[in-house]
Motif scaffolding. Structure first.
Motif, PDB file in Angstrom:
ATOM      1  N   GLY A  95       0.807  -1.215   0.000  1.00 28.79           N
ATOM      2  CA  GLY A  95       0.000   0.000   0.000  1.00 28.79           C
ATOM      3  C   GLY A  95       0.837   1.261   0.000  1.00 28.79           C
ATOM      4  N   ALA A  98      -0.170   3.929  -2.553  1.00 31.65           N
ATOM      5  CA  ALA A  98      -1.411   4.615  -2.167  1.00 31.65           C
ATOM      6  C   ALA A  98      -1.145   5.616  -1.041  1.00 31.65           C
ATOM      7  N   TYR A 135      -2.517  -2.587  -8.392  1.00 31.10           N
ATOM      8  CA  TYR A 135      -3.514  -2.103  -7.433  1.00 31.10           C
ATOM      9  C   TYR A 135      -4.923  -2.357  -7.970  1.00 31.10           C
ATOM     10  N   GLU A 138     -10.598  -0.136  -7.504  1.00 26.31           N
ATOM     11  CA  GLU A 138     -11.403   0.496  -6.448  1.00 26.31           C
ATOM     12  C   GLU A 138     -10.526   1.278  -5.477  1.00 26.31           C
ATOM     13  N   LEU A 139      -9.464   0.634  -4.975  1.00 26.25           N
ATOM     14  CA  LEU A 139      -8.596   1.313  -4.003  1.00 26.25           C
ATOM     15  C   LEU A 139      -7.865   2.479  -4.657  1.00 26.25           C
ATOM     16  N   THR A 143      -8.569   6.293  -3.406  1.00 21.33           N
ATOM     17  CA  THR A 143      -7.448   7.021  -2.803  1.00 21.33           C
ATOM     18  C   THR A 143      -7.211   8.348  -3.504  1.00 21.33           C
ATOM     19  N   ILE A 193      -5.657   2.691   4.530  1.00 24.20           N
ATOM     20  CA  ILE A 193      -4.888   2.020   3.465  1.00 24.20           C
ATOM     21  C   ILE A 193      -3.980   0.941   4.052  1.00 24.20           C
ATOM     22  N   ARG A 196      -6.176  -1.992   5.118  1.00 22.69           N
ATOM     23  CA  ARG A 196      -6.705  -2.681   3.928  1.00 22.69           C
ATOM     24  C   ARG A 196      -5.619  -3.506   3.249  1.00 22.69           C
ATOM     25  N   ALA A 204      -3.028  -4.029  -2.980  1.00 27.56           N
ATOM     26  CA  ALA A 204      -2.043  -2.941  -2.875  1.00 27.56           C
ATOM     27  C   ALA A 204      -0.643  -3.518  -2.684  1.00 27.56           C
ATOM     28  N   GLY A 408     -14.977   2.206  -4.733  1.00 26.04           N
ATOM     29  CA  GLY A 408     -13.703   2.600  -4.135  1.00 26.04           C
ATOM     30  C   GLY A 408     -13.817   3.772  -3.176  1.00 26.04           C
TER      31      GLY A 408
END
Length: 439
Positions: A95, A98, A135, A138-139, A143, A193, A196, A204, A408
């Motif tokens: 992650g 992100a 990635y 959605e994330l 983000t 993040i 997740r 991620a 997301g």
């Protein structure tokens, strides 16, 4: 009852705007027509005095200067350099890319204060990279969209400048009060993040080790200094001068505009074509803001002349609404209105109507200003009409669907709503830093 006409005026204007009529001319035109009908031709004399008084407001000069600063920084290429360097610094973490997007979004917010420019810039630079790195769409989209809207709350925010003007409170005090909520919101985004990515590493992944090794061996320190030092110096120059009491927000905005131009020159991106583009976009945005402000001035004059503010205060007293119940109702109206109309219209239409009621209820206007800014930021993100989502969809690759954006962004909207609830429940989050700086 003449006071009832004020509510009718508000309803007509709001409905016409929802039907798509131009905000500035609807707001000003309907208000002037009703003003002439009710008050006669002398209304024009009163309106001209009010407009001259508004346009003579020194604080509002900060608006074109901050807009210029934001657009010039967008052209400088600093965002791309920042993101690449930050991504490699956090590359080992799942992650990490992100997290770097959130931090760069916060730094851009502290440098520009313009949501649309930040979301589009971050979308163009980081979204293809995040998707290529594995990635989830959605994330990645959630983000970027949420990080881009940090410009609504992190100073120097154009939203806070306009709120300060409408609420008649110090913009510098609003900037100081917004700093801690903005930082806490960034930390909440980063925390989500991290959690997740820990629970589901596939959404991620970390960067390949060879890229991080190459970054460390190819002048890492020099790259970090060049990417961070310049934008950080600009942030310190703008916000530091305000918080230290050296400059007013307007003077600091002038420093920021000059600083952004110098940074663009240093980056080798400054030329006459760039300057022309920046000045054209600045003029366009500033003209839009100020013509809406003229319309809002006419509306405010008629609404208060008809006794609309007194009428609303009387209704609230008769209904025996507590201050917190009224705050909840206003927040709900602002949140829903944010789906359909831009923050500028909300600030100039809804806020002048409710501000006298907040004063009558003895509610801290600085705290209210921060709540409204946070609320506008949340509505900017919320499906199905969130403006931030439309900005991002406009620059997203074809494989990124609208459903990806909606799914997301939901966790970030939940974070926003929880945080907004915390700021309402614990006003100390807003008041702590201003009290520290006063002592």
């Amino acid at each position: 009852m003449i006071e009832g006409l004020a509510i009718v005026l508000f309803a007509i204007i709001f409905l016409l705007i929802l039907f798509g009529y131009p905000v500035a001319f609807t707001l000003g035109g309907v208000s002037v027509l009703m003003g002439i009908i009710i008050f006669g031709i002398d209304f024009f004399y009163l309106l001209s005095l009010r407009v001259y008084g508004t346009m003579g407001n020194f604080v509002l000069i900060a608006v074109p200067l901050f807009v210029y600063m934001g657009i010039m920084l967008e052209k400088s290429g600093l965002a791309e350099s920042l993101l690449e360097t930050m991504a490699l610094l956090f590359g080992k973490l799942k992650g990490g890319l992100a997290i770097s997007v959130v931090i760069v979004g916060a730094m851009l917010a502290a440098s520009t204060g313009i949501v649309g420019a930040t979301v589009i810039t971050m979308g163009l630079i980081s979204l293809p990279t995040m998707l290529k790195r594995g990635y989830s769409a959605e994330l990645a989209t959630g983000t970027i969209a949420s990080s881009g809207t940090l410009g609504q709350i992190i100073p120097p925010s154009v939203v806070l400048v306009l709120l300060g003007s409408v609420l008649n409170v110090s913009v510098g005090d609003l900037f100081t009060a917004a700093l801690l909520p903005g930082i806490l919101l960034v930390l909440l985004y980063v925390g989500y993040i991290v959690i997740r990515a820990s629970v589901n590493p596939d959404v991620a992944p970390a960067l390949p080790q060879e890229e991080i090794t190459r970054f460390k061996s190819e002048g890492m320190i020099k790259r970090i200094i060049s990417a961070f030092l310049l934008p950080f110096a600009l942030i310190v120059a703008v916000l530091g001068s305000i918080f230290a009491g050296i400059a007013s927000p307007t003077e600091a905005a002038a420093v920021g505009a000059l600083g952004a131009t110098i940074l663009t020159i240093i980056q080798g991106k400054f030329n006459l074509k760039t300057l022309k583009q920046v000045m054209t976009e600045t003029t366009h945005l500033t003209s839009m803001v100020f013509i809406i402000l003229v319309g809002a001035t006419a509306f405010s004059l008629v609404f208060r002349g008809l006794g609309g503010d007194r009428y609303l205060i009387e209704i609230i007293r008769e209904a025996q609404l507590s201050p917190y119940t009224f705050i909840f109702l206003v927040m709900l109206v602002v949140f829903i209105a944010g789906f359909f109309i831009d923050f500028i219209e909300i600030i100039f239409i809804i806020v002048p109507v409710v501000a006298p009621i907040f004063i009558a209820l003895k509610i801290d206007l600085i705290w209210i200003g921060i709540l409204i800014a946070l609320n506008l930021q949340t509505s900017f993100l919320t499906p199905p009409f969130g403006f931030s989502l439309f900005y991002l969809k406009g620059v997203a690759p074809p494989e990124v669907k609208t459903s990806h954006l909606y799914r997301g962004i939901l966790p970030f909207v939940i974070i926003q709503l929880i945080f907004l609830g915390l700021v309402i429940t614990f006003p100390e989050i807003v008041k702590w830093l201003p009290e520290i700086m006063e002592n």
